[in-house]
Design an enzyme around this catalytic site. Structure first.
Site, PDB file in Angstrom:
ATOM      1  N   GLN A 169       3.212 -28.783  -4.995  1.00  0.00           N
ATOM      2  CA  GLN A 169       2.590 -27.749  -5.836  1.00  0.00           C
ATOM      3  C   GLN A 169       1.223 -28.234  -6.323  1.00  0.00           C
ATOM      4  O   GLN A 169       1.102 -28.763  -7.425  1.00  0.00           O
ATOM      5  CB  GLN A 169       3.520 -27.454  -7.024  1.00  0.00           C
ATOM      6  CG  GLN A 169       3.065 -26.355  -7.919  1.00  0.00           C
ATOM      7  CD  GLN A 169       3.259 -24.991  -7.299  1.00  0.00           C
ATOM      8  OE1 GLN A 169       4.037 -24.808  -6.388  1.00  0.00           O
ATOM      9  NE2 GLN A 169       2.544 -24.028  -7.810  1.00  0.00           N
ATOM     10  N   PHE A 170       0.183 -28.046  -5.498  1.00  0.00           N
ATOM     11  CA  PHE A 170      -1.145 -28.529  -5.874  1.00  0.00           C
ATOM     12  C   PHE A 170      -1.679 -27.855  -7.132  1.00  0.00           C
ATOM     13  O   PHE A 170      -2.505 -28.415  -7.848  1.00  0.00           O
ATOM     14  CB  PHE A 170      -2.137 -28.378  -4.713  1.00  0.00           C
ATOM     15  CG  PHE A 170      -2.695 -26.997  -4.534  1.00  0.00           C
ATOM     16  CD1 PHE A 170      -3.894 -26.641  -5.130  1.00  0.00           C
ATOM     17  CD2 PHE A 170      -2.026 -26.049  -3.764  1.00  0.00           C
ATOM     18  CE1 PHE A 170      -4.416 -25.366  -4.965  1.00  0.00           C
ATOM     19  CE2 PHE A 170      -2.529 -24.788  -3.600  1.00  0.00           C
ATOM     20  CZ  PHE A 170      -3.727 -24.437  -4.199  1.00  0.00           C
ATOM     21  N   THR A 171      -1.189 -26.666  -7.453  1.00  0.00           N
ATOM     22  CA  THR A 171      -1.715 -25.938  -8.613  1.00  0.00           C
ATOM     23  C   THR A 171      -1.356 -26.603  -9.941  1.00  0.00           C
ATOM     24  O   THR A 171      -1.899 -26.221 -10.976  1.00  0.00           O
ATOM     25  CB  THR A 171      -1.236 -24.469  -8.622  1.00  0.00           C
ATOM     26  OG1 THR A 171       0.183 -24.429  -8.731  1.00  0.00           O
ATOM     27  CG2 THR A 171      -1.697 -23.743  -7.364  1.00  0.00           C
TER      28      THR A 171
END
Length: 144
Positions: free
Chosen positions: A74-76
């Protein structure tokens, strides 16, 4: 590294309408983000923390009861929305850096005896879950 950890009764992740990972019993859903300063040491520390985190019923950990984990990249988690209305992703590590580190977290969990299901790195994923409690924590394992 940063993780959002949710105690769940069940959870699944789908890509293109097909379930690619699921846990159908109480365990943890873990969203994992990687920043530029992270490395293998942070991945190992995060895995150890997740495996021993005592947030299941009766103050038990996944290692205590053999509970499964669903781990999803989950890069966010490293999005920054302090200015304006559009978040920036500058603090998120690029895919070629992040993917091996998310894989290292998963591999370390498995090496410790965990049953781990996963999403697909970089894919457009749909996550379904039943949060139990609800219990949701944010864990930060700072890099060097």
């Amino acid at each position: 590294m940063r993780a959002v950890v949710q105690r769940v009764s069940s959870a699944s992740v789908s890509v293109d309408g097909k379930v690619v990972g699921a846990i159908d019993e109480p365990g943890l859903l873990v969203l994992v983000g990687v920043t530029h300063s992270d490395g293998p040491a942070e991945a190992a520390r995060l895995a150890g923390k997740l495996w021993g985190l005592r947030i299941l019923h009766g103050e038990k950990s996944c290692s205590d009861v053999g509970a499964p984990l669903l781990v999803i990249s989950q890069f966010t988690l490293y999005g920054d929305a302090r200015k304006g209305r559009r978040p920036t992703w500058q603090s998120a590590a690029p895919g070629p850096v992040a993917e091996p580190l998310v894989d290292a977290v998963i591999a370390e969990l498995r090496a410790q005896g965990a049953h781990v299901e996963t999403g697909v790195f970089g894919a457009d994923m749909q996550v379904s879950l039943t949060n139990d409690g609800p219990i949701t924590l944010v864990l930060d394992v700072p890099g060097v």
